[in-house]
Design a protein around this motif. Sequence first.
Motif, mmCIF file in Angstrom:
data_model
loop_
_atom_site.group_PDB
_atom_site.id
_atom_site.type_symbol
_atom_site.label_atom_id
_atom_site.label_comp_id
_atom_site.label_asym_id
_atom_site.label_seq_id
_atom_site.Cartn_x
_atom_site.Cartn_y
_atom_site.Cartn_z
ATOM 1 N N GLN A 148 0.875 -1.186 0.000
ATOM 2 C CA GLN A 148 0.000 0.000 0.000
ATOM 3 C C GLN A 148 0.906 1.229 0.000
ATOM 4 O OE1 GLN A 148 -3.587 0.264 2.695
ATOM 5 N NE2 GLN A 148 -2.344 1.793 3.712
ATOM 6 N N ILE A 149 0.744 2.076 -1.022
ATOM 7 C CA ILE A 149 1.610 3.263 -1.155
ATOM 8 C C ILE A 149 0.757 4.529 -1.060
ATOM 9 C CG2 ILE A 149 3.185 4.521 -2.688
ATOM 10 C CD1 ILE A 149 3.809 1.774 -3.949
ATOM 11 N N VAL A 150 1.204 5.470 -0.264
ATOM 12 C CA VAL A 150 0.494 6.737 -0.094
ATOM 13 C C VAL A 150 1.434 7.853 -0.539
ATOM 14 C CG1 VAL A 150 -0.669 8.241 1.552
ATOM 15 C CG2 VAL A 150 -0.612 5.775 1.944
ATOM 16 N N GLN A 151 0.930 8.736 -1.414
ATOM 17 C CA GLN A 151 1.720 9.900 -1.822
ATOM 18 C C GLN A 151 0.917 11.166 -1.520
ATOM 19 O OE1 GLN A 151 2.467 7.957 -5.758
ATOM 20 N NE2 GLN A 151 4.507 8.810 -5.523
ATOM 21 N N MET A 152 1.549 12.071 -0.770
ATOM 22 C CA MET A 152 0.840 13.290 -0.381
ATOM 23 C C MET A 152 1.832 14.355 0.054
ATOM 24 S SD MET A 152 -2.380 13.505 2.135
ATOM 25 C CE MET A 152 -3.482 14.904 2.024
#
Length: 501
Positions: free
Chosen positions: A250-254
């Motif tokens: 699971q990858i989160v970019q912010m």
Amino acid sequence: MMERAESCQKLYTRLRLWEFPDEYVIEPTDGSSASSLKINRADASMKLIDAIPECSSVRVPKIQTIFGVVGMLKLVAGSYLIVITERECVGSYLGHPIFKVMSLRILPCDHSLKTSSPEQKKVESEFAGLLKVAEKTCGLFFSYDTNLTLSAQRLNDLGDESKLLPLWRQAEPRFLWNNYMLEVLIDNKLDPYLLPVVQGSFHNFQAAIGKEIVDITLIARRCTRRNGTRMWRRGADPDGYVANFVETEQIVQMNGFTASLVQVRGSMPFLWEQIVDLTYKPKFEIVKPEEAPRVAERHFLDLRKKYGSVLAIDLVNTTGGEGRLSEKFASAVQPILSDDLRYIHFDFHKICGHVHFERLSILYDQIADFLDKNGYLLLNDKGEKMKEQLGVVRTNCIDCLDRTNVTQSMIGRKMLELQLRRIGVFAAEETISSHTNLDEKYKILWANHGDDVSIQYSGTPALKGDFVRYGKRTVQGILNDFYNALGRYYFNNFSDGTKQV
């Protein structure tokens, strides 16, 4: 040097296939003015050529656009070239476009069959028929620019020299679906044609949190070792490789930050099987029980080498056939438990029943310290590592599909909340549930992920998917589970055998 090295590892993104009566020619058409690849249809020999062969009234080629070469398989007498004829862009991985294979085509190089014996011809045609089943393999993904077989943390840890290698050389062999098929192309030093393909799933979405946009990606990478279909592939092999082993990231970019969490699932790591016999639930058989501790030790040694500390969560029932397997699992890992390897049994059906999945919070309380200590990868807006993942949660039920997916999605959700707090987007008590749009999209993301993994192993979407999708059990969801369970029964008994072969 740098530029030359980079250009030599560039993959061709568009190709033209010329089908002549006696040969195939694959011509790069993405403006790279590179050599074309000629493949002989009699003996599958390959060579690079600078010009397309002459066409004449006798040699009228069929011409088609293709998007990549998956590899070459040799059967008894003939060889078969597999190419991608349709693709669809499904999103991006760390800024690089990701494509899904929409259709494959098998090109036979079997003219030599004309001189084969009748027996060889018969066997070859049976194998060629099985290849047709393989041609319909679902859930294949690839990228021309980045290595989809590697998690964000592994990609980040690649040294400068490794980054200059062709993509297939950087790839993690466990998740390289066409590993075996690439061998002939590797021997012929055809790097720009060597396209790494992953089987699994890829979904991403964007949602607003206040004025900010969060980008979330979920990837499944299926292991190529001990591959197969549900009832026909259970447990581990003697080397400790288990059935239905899948790495989920699971990858989160912010706000310039990138956070990644890796989890794994896989069958119980000792020798056991379930022989298909037309009953709804065939009996579980433990094979060579005395081997169980050795096989489990090899399995966990390999996991610890690849992921660091391991927390094994066993979700199966304590009673009946499942209970026997669970006891075997617990006793096999007992001698090797340590600071780096923990084992927890959580009877999912007994504690959560078929509707009370919110009771998974009981499990979370038992594993929160492990998640806190072993964490996740966090990169800042300069790509510098602020935090790394030091261990992995390994979840199993019997099939490692339904109970596993519900549990993994719960862990993913809790960790996403921690990540959003860490990068200053969420306040201390804020949760995903307080953002309706994010919450809905996040549930759908995990439900689709669970369905993809399930279809590849069992032939049907995941059971209990309504909880992952809507946050509660529904009458329609329970009915869907009934139909899917019937579907699995049919596939196990009447079509998975052929697929396994």
